[in-house]
Design a protein around this motif. Sequence first.
Motif, mmCIF file in Angstrom:
data_model
loop_
_atom_site.group_PDB
_atom_site.id
_atom_site.type_symbol
_atom_site.label_atom_id
_atom_site.label_comp_id
_atom_site.label_asym_id
_atom_site.label_seq_id
_atom_site.Cartn_x
_atom_site.Cartn_y
_atom_site.Cartn_z
ATOM 1 N N TYR A 65 55.671 84.228 44.632
ATOM 2 C CA TYR A 65 54.525 84.066 45.514
ATOM 3 C C TYR A 65 54.141 82.617 45.731
ATOM 4 C CZ TYR A 65 50.501 82.701 42.601
ATOM 5 O OH TYR A 65 49.609 82.015 41.842
ATOM 6 N N LEU A 79 51.144 93.083 41.875
ATOM 7 C CA LEU A 79 50.900 92.013 40.909
ATOM 8 C C LEU A 79 51.532 92.422 39.583
ATOM 9 C CD1 LEU A 79 47.058 91.553 41.457
ATOM 10 C CD2 LEU A 79 48.845 89.999 42.237
ATOM 11 N N VAL A 107 51.234 91.877 35.171
ATOM 12 C CA VAL A 107 50.306 91.525 34.091
ATOM 13 C C VAL A 107 51.087 90.730 33.043
ATOM 14 C CG1 VAL A 107 48.845 92.443 32.241
ATOM 15 C CG2 VAL A 107 48.919 93.593 34.472
ATOM 16 N N ARG A 108 50.570 89.568 32.699
ATOM 17 C CA ARG A 108 51.232 88.747 31.686
ATOM 18 C C ARG A 108 50.176 88.134 30.761
ATOM 19 N NH1 ARG A 108 54.926 91.024 33.230
ATOM 20 N NH2 ARG A 108 56.989 90.325 33.891
ATOM 21 N N ALA A 146 47.729 85.736 29.370
ATOM 22 C CA ALA A 146 46.948 84.719 30.070
ATOM 23 C C ALA A 146 47.213 83.373 29.424
ATOM 24 C CB ALA A 146 45.464 85.057 29.979
ATOM 25 N N THR A 156 45.620 79.275 29.055
ATOM 26 C CA THR A 156 44.343 78.577 29.170
ATOM 27 C C THR A 156 44.497 77.276 29.945
ATOM 28 O OG1 THR A 156 44.822 77.616 27.017
ATOM 29 C CG2 THR A 156 43.343 79.507 27.059
ATOM 30 N N ARG A 195 44.738 76.891 35.747
ATOM 31 C CA ARG A 195 43.490 77.459 36.253
ATOM 32 C C ARG A 195 43.709 78.236 37.548
ATOM 33 N NH1 ARG A 195 40.268 78.340 32.537
ATOM 34 N NH2 ARG A 195 38.536 78.481 33.995
ATOM 35 N N ASN A 213 44.757 81.139 39.823
ATOM 36 C CA ASN A 213 44.947 82.571 39.634
ATOM 37 C C ASN A 213 45.320 83.192 40.964
ATOM 38 O OD1 ASN A 213 44.081 85.519 39.511
ATOM 39 N ND2 ASN A 213 43.822 84.895 37.385
ATOM 40 N N ILE A 214 46.309 84.080 40.918
ATOM 41 C CA ILE A 214 46.805 84.669 42.170
ATOM 42 C C ILE A 214 45.698 85.398 42.928
ATOM 43 C CG2 ILE A 214 47.650 86.774 41.023
ATOM 44 C CD1 ILE A 214 49.944 86.753 43.140
ATOM 45 N N LEU A 215 44.712 85.917 42.197
ATOM 46 C CA LEU A 215 43.635 86.657 42.866
ATOM 47 C C LEU A 215 42.862 85.763 43.839
ATOM 48 C CD1 LEU A 215 42.222 88.871 39.971
ATOM 49 C CD2 LEU A 215 43.840 89.500 41.763
ATOM 50 N N ASP A 216 42.873 84.457 43.567
ATOM 51 C CA ASP A 216 42.173 83.529 44.470
ATOM 52 C C ASP A 216 42.838 83.474 45.844
ATOM 53 O OD1 ASP A 216 40.449 82.861 42.411
ATOM 54 O OD2 ASP A 216 41.774 81.278 41.680
ATOM 55 N N ILE A 254 45.797 88.901 25.233
ATOM 56 C CA ILE A 254 44.857 88.508 26.291
ATOM 57 C C ILE A 254 45.696 88.297 27.546
ATOM 58 C CG2 ILE A 254 43.155 86.787 27.038
ATOM 59 C CD1 ILE A 254 42.655 86.203 24.056
ATOM 60 N N SER A 305 46.294 88.448 32.058
ATOM 61 C CA SER A 305 45.720 88.305 33.393
ATOM 62 C C SER A 305 46.800 88.660 34.411
ATOM 63 C CB SER A 305 45.195 86.891 33.618
ATOM 64 O OG SER A 305 46.265 85.979 33.547
ATOM 65 N N VAL A 335 49.433 87.975 37.368
ATOM 66 C CA VAL A 335 50.274 86.921 37.927
ATOM 67 C C VAL A 335 51.043 87.545 39.089
ATOM 68 C CG1 VAL A 335 50.534 85.724 35.717
ATOM 69 C CG2 VAL A 335 52.213 87.448 36.393
#
Lengths: 256, 64
Positions: A24, A43, A45-46, A48, A50, A53, A55-58, B57, B59, B61
């Motif tokens: 993507y 999408l 799930v992996r 996360a 830190t 910053r 994020n694909i959702l953005d 944890i 999110s 991707v």
Amino acid sequence: MNNDKLIIGGHEFDSRFILGSGKYSLNLIEAAIKDAGAQIITLAVRRANTKDRENILDFIPKGITLLPNTSGARNAEEAVRIARLARELGCGDFVKIEIMRDSKYLLPDNQETVRATEILAKEGFVVMPYMYPDLNTARDLVTAGAAAIMPLASPIGSNRGLATKDFIQILIDEIALPIIVDAGIGKPSQACEAMEMGAAAIMANTALATAGNLPMMAAAFRGAIEAGRKAYLAGLGRVLTRGASASDPLTGFLRD
Amino acid sequence: MVKINGENLDIAGKTIAEYLLTTSYDAKRIAVECNGAVIPKTQYGKTVLADGDSVEIVSFVGGG
């Protein structure tokens, strides 16, 4: 055509193109939504991190249905864990089950996929299993509560097209759920052919992500999918197994 | 020791909420699993991490 909706688990969609977001970029997502008309985006799930910053959702506008997959899962239990985490991420109940034991050809494990489908359908997920096109498995998936069936056309990321064509046709003919052709569709003509066969939708990623001109290819896919759908609804003309059939009048020739 | 995303950390006794405060995870964009069970966001403050716990944890991707 306006009433020709794709219905998955009670949800209605006008678009019959689903974007896989693996490779993507903002350009890909923009092109897929604007030029290909995608309303569903997958999408993964992996773990996360830190540091990053971004994020694909953005990048995904509101109103697009998110379809988390369970990639990385090697068996039903891992797929179920990933699906539950995906739902906890708060983007709906859709899940595409993807279970692979094989990392060379990335082929799905049909048996484990049936098991995961059964568990997740009972938990209220809209389950869309990615599978190797096999009629018996597809029937088991229907019994297990799948909302659609996603057979592969050829290996993931290969752009090699409808290698499993005959077996996808069997699923289309025998299974009452939407058959969404996933993986391997490399060009619009292949998407069009699958739609002519009666596929309910096409999912693609690599075909767009590796194209020379992304927005133009997205538009080409949209046109091909719409053309194939119309052809299917219209009913294809018959094919002669041998010989010919004149399409011009057989009288009034300028002779004798 | 508590295993967080595969890394052993000396945080036994802390709640998930307390641990997350020491990190820079985007709290709105993560989900947490402890020993294979999803921990709802509302439970972060009540879930105390114990020695030997394994936490993931995650999110979203890009992915097909």
